[in-house]
Design an enzyme around this catalytic site. Structure first.
Site, short mmCIF file in Angstrom:
data_model
loop_
_atom_site.label_atom_id
_atom_site.label_comp_id
_atom_site.label_asym_id
_atom_site.label_seq_id
_atom_site.Cartn_x
_atom_site.Cartn_y
_atom_site.Cartn_z
N THR A 1 48.29 28.81 28.80
CA THR A 1 47.61 29.99 29.32
C THR A 1 46.54 29.56 30.30
O THR A 1 45.73 28.69 30.00
CB THR A 1 46.98 30.88 28.23
OG1 THR A 1 46.23 31.92 28.84
CG2 THR A 1 46.08 30.11 27.30
N GLN B 1 46.54 32.51 41.66
CA GLN B 1 45.85 31.51 40.86
C GLN B 1 46.72 30.92 39.75
O GLN B 1 46.38 29.88 39.19
CB GLN B 1 44.56 32.09 40.28
CG GLN B 1 44.72 33.32 39.44
CD GLN B 1 43.47 34.21 39.46
OE1 GLN B 1 42.42 33.80 39.01
NE2 GLN B 1 43.60 35.40 39.97
N ARG B 2 47.83 31.55 39.44
CA ARG B 2 48.68 31.00 38.38
C ARG B 2 50.01 30.43 38.89
O ARG B 2 50.81 29.94 38.09
CB ARG B 2 48.94 32.07 37.31
CG ARG B 2 49.90 33.17 37.70
CD ARG B 2 49.99 34.20 36.58
NE ARG B 2 51.14 35.09 36.74
CZ ARG B 2 51.32 36.21 36.06
NH1 ARG B 2 50.42 36.57 35.17
NH2 ARG B 2 52.39 36.95 36.25
N ASP C 1 44.18 31.35 31.05
CA ASP C 1 42.92 31.92 30.55
C ASP C 1 42.14 30.93 29.69
O ASP C 1 40.95 31.13 29.43
CB ASP C 1 43.20 33.18 29.72
CG ASP C 1 43.63 34.35 30.58
OD1 ASP C 1 43.33 34.33 31.79
OD2 ASP C 1 44.27 35.28 30.06
#
Length: 414
Positions: A143, A299-300, A145
């Site tokens: 992830t 961003q991913r 995050d």
């Protein structure tokens, strides 16, 4: 330890990253090389591929071609956002999963994802145990995050952090071109944890960082925000703000005006539009030229800016999951145990129970955020900087990235 022979299924779930396929490759190659794993299956679109009997036979893929997964962003097997029910409430999906496991003699299940994916992994593991079907289940973390419990950091976070810091540094250069000032607001992913937004401050190490950073760990105050921006703008003629999409007021409500009734498959509100909202407010209150930038999916999936450290560790996580399962481990997630003593970074793997990690969010420690709540402290930089190190050896064709091309032979066709 008694050897368990049978097929394995490897699945990817949730939002992708620029290095999630490195984890998949680590698992696939370890499984293909294992004498105890009889067939390696890749689930098309995560757990949905299991439920739909849509499984790719990885044994049929060219090993040299699979190596390109290292530099291919997103989820090469396909992903999903599908929340399976509590088996005590509705065991329909579990009975179907067990049916597919028995059909292909699946004795190993590896699931690559974040919080909700680890919850899915945990439920399947417990169900197999309950019904007496021997299947070793392992979670592979992923992830951007960076909010999974029990691990120093999550595969995927570092590459996203590197892209964010690089982009902020580049925007800094652009924002300081003109003799007239500008306020630039950069919206960064992160619903409840501010690891990504905080990473914008890594650009401070080269003198190009944002002036203000706002994380969801601290309640947002609009009046104080405007005062912060005005103070810096008047002093410097420019102000760059990095802000997490998940910032919220003291009552818990999201600042983003784009919070709607729409949710993802796990019931999370879809956020966005925050940069535009804050830009409009700043323009109205300050009368300055303002730009709002939403990094969004970039961003991913920015594999061109991936961290080699992240790529190598992501591969290691997948490889470790398979090796641990073959050695007898089950109901665990691979985690990282890292040290940064005297500026020397070292990373080792460990295993933690799926029950411990499922649906628990790890947030940025409050002591890593400044007292005013508008920036991060050196402890955050010391934590994140080692993770973004190194460049990958991505192959190019006509100066463009060379991504993996899989055959995706379905098991049902054999």
């Amino acid at each position: 330890m008694n050897n368990l022979k049978g097929a394995c299924i490897i699945g990817q779930s949730g939002g992708p990253t620029s290095v999630i396929n490195a984890s998949a490759l680590g698992a696939i190659e370890a499984a293909l090389d294992s004498a105890d794993i009889t067939m390696v299956l890749g689930a098309a679109h995560g757990i949905k591929g299991v439920l739909n009997d849509e499984l790719y036979v990885m044994d049929k893929e060219d090993r040299a071609e699979l190596r390109h997964m290292l530099h291919t962003p997103s989820s090469a097997l396909g992903s999903c956002r599908y929340k399976i029910a509590d088996p005590d409430v509705d065991d329909t999906d579990y009975r179907r999963i067990l049916e597919i496991f028995k059909k292909y003699d699946v004795r190993y299940f590896f699931y690559n994802g974040g919080n909700d994916s680890m919850d899915t992994c945990n439920k399947i593991s417990k169900y197999c145990l309950k019904v007496g079907y021997e299947c070793r289940v392992m979670g592979i973390p992923k992830t951007i995050d960076n909010d999974l419990f029990g691990t120093d950091h999550c595969p995927g976070f570092a590459s996203a952090a590197k892209f964010i810091a690089t982009t902020c540094a580049e925007v800094y250069q652009d924002a300081h071109v003109y003799d007239t000032g500008m306020v630039t607001i950069i919206e960064i992913m992160g619903r409840h944890a501010g690891w990504l937004a905080g990473s914008a401050a890594l650009a401070d190490t080269i003198g190009c960082g944002p002036d203000l950073v706002y994380l969801p760990e601290v309640d947002f105050d609009m009046e104080q925000f405007l005062a912060d921006v005005e103070r810096i703008y008047k002093a410097n003629g420019n102000c760059i703000v990095a802000v997490s999409e998940g910032i919220h007021y003291a009552d818990g409500s999201f600042v983003s005006e784009a919070k709607t009734s729409a949710t993802d498959g796990f019931g999370h509100a879809q956020l966005g539009g925050l940069a535009s909202l804050l830009a409009n407010i700043c323009k109205e209150k300050l009368g300055a030229k303002v730009r709002g930038i939403e990094l969004s999916l970039l961003q991913r999936c920015a594999a061109h800016a991936a961290s080699k450290t992240d790529m190598d560790e992501s591969y290691l996580a997948g490889k470790t999951a398979v090796e641990a399962a073959v050695s007898g481990e089950t109901d665990k997630m691979v985690a990282f145990d890292c040290t940064r003593d005297n500026g020397v970074y070292q990373c080792a793997t460990k295993l933690i129970g799926l029950t411990d990690v499922a649906n628990v969010e790890k947030k940025v420690p409050r002591e890593w955020i400044n007292e005013a709540g508008n920036g991060v402290l050196p402890a955050f930089i010391d934590y994140a900087l080692p993770l973004i190190q190194g460049e990958t050896d991505m192959e190019k064709v006509n100066s463009l990235p060379r991504f993996v091309h899989m055959k995706k032979v379905l098991s049902s066709s054999l």
